[in-house]
Scaffold this motif. Structure first.
Motif, PDB file in Angstrom:
ATOM      1  N   PHE A  73       0.819  -1.300  -0.221  1.00 39.69           N
ATOM      2  CA  PHE A  73       0.033  -0.162  -0.117  1.00 39.69           C
ATOM      3  C   PHE A  73       0.820   1.309   0.220  1.00 39.69           C
ATOM      4  CE2 PHE A  73      -3.898  -2.302   2.216  1.00 39.69           C
ATOM      5  CZ  PHE A  73      -3.991  -2.910   0.851  1.00 39.69           C
ATOM      6  N   TYR A  74       1.905   1.293   0.800  1.00 35.69           N
ATOM      7  CA  TYR A  74       2.681   2.356   0.821  1.00 35.69           C
ATOM      8  C   TYR A  74       3.695   2.552  -0.403  1.00 35.69           C
ATOM      9  CZ  TYR A  74       6.896   5.138   2.149  1.00 35.69           C
ATOM     10  OH  TYR A  74       7.883   6.220   2.038  1.00 35.69           O
ATOM     11  N   LEU A  75       4.047   1.616  -1.157  1.00 32.08           N
ATOM     12  CA  LEU A  75       4.674   1.697  -2.383  1.00 32.08           C
ATOM     13  C   LEU A  75       3.566   2.184  -3.759  1.00 32.08           C
ATOM     14  CD1 LEU A  75       6.729  -1.744  -2.529  1.00 32.08           C
ATOM     15  CD2 LEU A  75       7.518   0.770  -2.007  1.00 32.08           C
ATOM     16  N   LEU A  76       2.189   1.679  -3.322  1.00 31.96           N
ATOM     17  CA  LEU A  76       1.423   2.260  -4.315  1.00 31.96           C
ATOM     18  C   LEU A  76       1.214   3.801  -4.095  1.00 31.96           C
ATOM     19  CD1 LEU A  76      -0.544   1.571  -6.503  1.00 31.96           C
ATOM     20  CD2 LEU A  76      -2.119   1.124  -4.799  1.00 31.96           C
ATOM     21  N   GLY A  97     -16.248  -4.861  -1.378  1.00 30.38           N
ATOM     22  CA  GLY A  97     -15.659  -4.820  -2.915  1.00 30.38           C
ATOM     23  C   GLY A  97     -14.171  -3.811  -2.703  1.00 30.38           C
ATOM     24  N   LEU A  98     -14.338  -3.053  -2.036  1.00 27.38           N
ATOM     25  CA  LEU A  98     -13.255  -1.829  -2.063  1.00 27.38           C
ATOM     26  C   LEU A  98     -11.977  -2.422  -1.538  1.00 27.38           C
ATOM     27  CD1 LEU A  98     -11.695   0.658  -2.503  1.00 27.38           C
ATOM     28  CD2 LEU A  98     -12.751   1.420  -0.119  1.00 27.38           C
ATOM     29  N   ARG A  99     -12.160  -3.414  -0.347  1.00 30.96           N
ATOM     30  CA  ARG A  99     -11.155  -4.280   0.160  1.00 30.96           C
ATOM     31  C   ARG A  99     -10.624  -5.224  -0.881  1.00 30.96           C
ATOM     32  NH1 ARG A  99     -12.922  -6.217   5.770  1.00 30.96           N
ATOM     33  NH2 ARG A  99     -10.971  -7.590   5.469  1.00 30.96           N
ATOM     34  N   SER A 100     -11.536  -5.931  -1.491  1.00 30.16           N
ATOM     35  CA  SER A 100     -11.076  -6.984  -2.678  1.00 30.16           C
ATOM     36  C   SER A 100     -10.129  -6.198  -3.770  1.00 30.16           C
ATOM     37  CB  SER A 100     -12.115  -7.283  -3.330  1.00 30.16           C
ATOM     38  OG  SER A 100     -13.133  -8.206  -2.339  1.00 30.16           O
ATOM     39  N   VAL A 101     -10.606  -4.953  -4.087  1.00 26.75           N
ATOM     40  CA  VAL A 101      -9.615  -4.301  -5.241  1.00 26.75           C
ATOM     41  C   VAL A 101      -8.316  -4.041  -4.495  1.00 26.75           C
ATOM     42  CG1 VAL A 101      -9.668  -1.992  -6.706  1.00 26.75           C
ATOM     43  CG2 VAL A 101     -11.908  -3.450  -6.459  1.00 26.75           C
ATOM     44  N   LEU A 102      -8.341  -3.367  -3.395  1.00 30.80           N
ATOM     45  CA  LEU A 102      -7.265  -2.979  -2.713  1.00 30.80           C
ATOM     46  C   LEU A 102      -6.140  -4.315  -2.748  1.00 30.80           C
ATOM     47  CD1 LEU A 102      -8.114  -0.583  -0.220  1.00 30.80           C
ATOM     48  CD2 LEU A 102      -6.997   0.100  -2.187  1.00 30.80           C
ATOM     49  N   ASN A 103      -6.787  -5.446  -2.310  1.00 32.60           N
ATOM     50  CA  ASN A 103      -6.142  -6.886  -2.184  1.00 32.60           C
ATOM     51  C   ASN A 103      -5.608  -6.965  -3.535  1.00 32.60           C
ATOM     52  OD1 ASN A 103      -6.291  -7.298   0.533  1.00 32.60           O
ATOM     53  ND2 ASN A 103      -7.996  -8.266   0.255  1.00 32.60           N
ATOM     54  N   VAL A 104      -6.123  -7.046  -4.618  1.00 34.38           N
ATOM     55  CA  VAL A 104      -5.705  -7.415  -5.867  1.00 34.38           C
ATOM     56  C   VAL A 104      -4.493  -6.231  -6.259  1.00 34.38           C
ATOM     57  CG1 VAL A 104      -6.499  -7.425  -8.195  1.00 34.38           C
ATOM     58  CG2 VAL A 104      -7.668  -8.412  -6.602  1.00 34.38           C
ATOM     59  N   ALA A 105      -4.900  -5.190  -5.925  1.00 32.37           N
ATOM     60  CA  ALA A 105      -3.666  -4.266  -6.161  1.00 32.37           C
ATOM     61  C   ALA A 105      -2.616  -4.449  -5.580  1.00 32.37           C
ATOM     62  CB  ALA A 105      -4.357  -2.655  -5.974  1.00 32.37           C
ATOM     63  N   ALA A 106      -2.615  -4.746  -4.034  1.00 26.74           N
ATOM     64  CA  ALA A 106      -1.595  -4.722  -3.333  1.00 26.74           C
ATOM     65  C   ALA A 106      -0.750  -6.197  -3.726  1.00 26.74           C
ATOM     66  CB  ALA A 106      -2.003  -4.914  -1.775  1.00 26.74           C
ATOM     67  N   THR A 107      -1.515  -7.327  -4.054  1.00 25.83           N
ATOM     68  CA  THR A 107      -0.712  -8.353  -4.621  1.00 25.83           C
ATOM     69  C   THR A 107       0.015  -8.067  -5.855  1.00 25.83           C
ATOM     70  OG1 THR A 107      -2.766  -9.681  -3.749  1.00 25.83           O
ATOM     71  CG2 THR A 107      -1.296 -10.720  -5.374  1.00 25.83           C
ATOM     72  N   ILE A 108      -0.627  -7.251  -6.857  1.00 24.04           N
ATOM     73  CA  ILE A 108       0.256  -7.035  -7.997  1.00 24.04           C
ATOM     74  C   ILE A 108       1.387  -6.151  -7.556  1.00 24.04           C
ATOM     75  CG2 ILE A 108       0.272  -5.756 -10.181  1.00 24.04           C
ATOM     76  CD1 ILE A 108      -2.880  -6.351 -10.477  1.00 24.04           C
ATOM     77  N   VAL A 109       1.336  -5.090  -6.673  1.00 25.01           N
ATOM     78  CA  VAL A 109       2.538  -4.561  -6.610  1.00 25.01           C
ATOM     79  C   VAL A 109       3.619  -5.098  -5.596  1.00 25.01           C
ATOM     80  CG1 VAL A 109       3.220  -2.326  -4.993  1.00 25.01           C
ATOM     81  CG2 VAL A 109       0.994  -2.263  -6.335  1.00 25.01           C
TER      82      VAL A 109
END
Length: 366
Positions: A125-128, A176-188
């Protein structure tokens, strides 16, 4: 023979009951749904021992229909939410993984490492956040360099941990927001893990090179006296009167300025050090058709100037710190010698003034 070759009677009965619940479907579909069911259940029973129990056959068959998107037994299509389908698919996958001793141990290990993922997710999350704010900040510090950055990193890691524990914001509306953030965090996190062996050594090498080039440089830019930045210079003549438009140079013929090399090289019209705050702001002497002159003193100043209104500010000649200073006392030239004052009786020859002779005595006439 072992349990794998000859399944337990209750497992065989359970498989037969599930098959009976699915008898309205084509046989090949039923075979696909129940492929390996008895073998999987037998291995689970062997691994779990007395803790093993079989679910309800009708419920299990309904779950198989829903996971496969097949209609219910009465012929109506099963409308299952996407989230529930994913959850059932995850449960089914976990059940298959736990069918073997190795898979069960591996899954248990991954479950025990969830706190590590929570921390890694907070770092992601911080890197993003750094990546998104880099265009506005003008730089990207992927490793925190100040107290504020460390505080933001700690807050994001804490938020990720509390999300993982289900303590903060567990409402359905933000899942839903948490799921999106989880996906983004996983990619990052995946990108950071892949790029870390290359990017981090380059980053720390650049930081080390910068520290070597500027080892603890805490000095002020421009002209400094006793660690304090000099804003302006005032000159007085020999009589103690203030002077204007005095040009100053160093012993090397370099213009003496308060903005230093950077201000002259970049053609500053305003002293950007004081433009960021800290009192009046000095400006260069504006000669006609000339570049900014920073060695003409005293410099003009403007008060209450910021980067937003610098173009409309009107600089004025500031008042000298003293209306008049003591005059410089006169002193003899270094190459001349003082004229000696002659003294009586000193020296010999012609340099000595003659002494007066006494008047001659006269004879008194009776």
């Amino acid at each position: 023979m072992n349990a794998t070759t000859h399944p337990r009677a209750d497992i065989a009965a359970f498989a037969a009951a599930v098959r009976a619940e699915l008898d309205d479907l084509p046989a090949d579909e039923v075979d696909d749904l129940l492929d390996g069911l008895e073998a999987d259940l037998s291995e689970q029973a062997e691994d779990s021992g007395e803790a093993f129990s079989l679910p309800d056959a009708a419920t299990y068959a309904a779950e198989l229909r829903a996971a496969a998107g097949l209609p219910e037994r009465n012929g109506r299509a099963v409308k299952v939410p996407v989230r529930e389908r994913l959850e059932r698919a995850r449960h089914a996958a976990a059940t298959r993984i736990r069918a073997s001793r190795f898979g069960s141990g591996t899954l248990d290990l991954l479950v025990s490492l969830r706190p590590v993922w929570w921390i890694a997710r907070g770092v992601a999350f911080y890197l993003l956040l750094v990546f998104l704010t880099a265009p506005f900040m003008g730089r990207a510090d992927y490793v925190p360099t100040n107290v504020v950055a460390w505080a933001i990193l700690a807050a994001l890691v804490l938020l990720s941990i509390q999300w993982g524990r289900g303590k903060w914001l567990p409402h359905r509306s933000i899942r839903g927001l948490r799921s999106v953030l989880n996906v983004a965090a996983t990619i990052v996190a995946a990108i950071a893990l892949i790029a870390a062996p290359t990017v981090l050594p380059q980053y720390f090498a650049a930081q080390a090179a910068y520290a070597y080039a500027y080892p603890g440089d805490t000095s002020q830019p421009g002209l400094v006296l006793d660690g304090e930045r000099v804003r302006n210079i005032y000159a007085y003549d020999a009589e103690g009167n203030p002077l204007e438009n005095v040009q100053l140079y160093t012993d090397q013929g370099t213009p003496l300025t308060t903005v230093g090399t950077e201000g002259r090289a970049n053609g500053w019209w305003w002293d950007e050090y004081f433009l960021g705050g800290g009192g009046p702001v000095t400006t260069a002497y504006e000669g006609t058709g000339r570049s900014p002159l920073w060695n003409v003193f005293p410099l003009r100043e403007a008060t209450g100037v910021s980067t937003w209104d610098v173009d409309t500010a009107i600089p004025v000649l500031p008042r000298a710190p003293f209306a008049q200073v003591p005059a410089v006392p006169a002193q003899p030239d270094a190459g001349s010698e003082p004229t000696p004052t002659p003294t009586l009786g000193a020296g010999t020859g012609t340099d000595t003034a003659p002494l007066p002779e006494p008047a001659p005595e006269t004879e008194v006439t009776p």
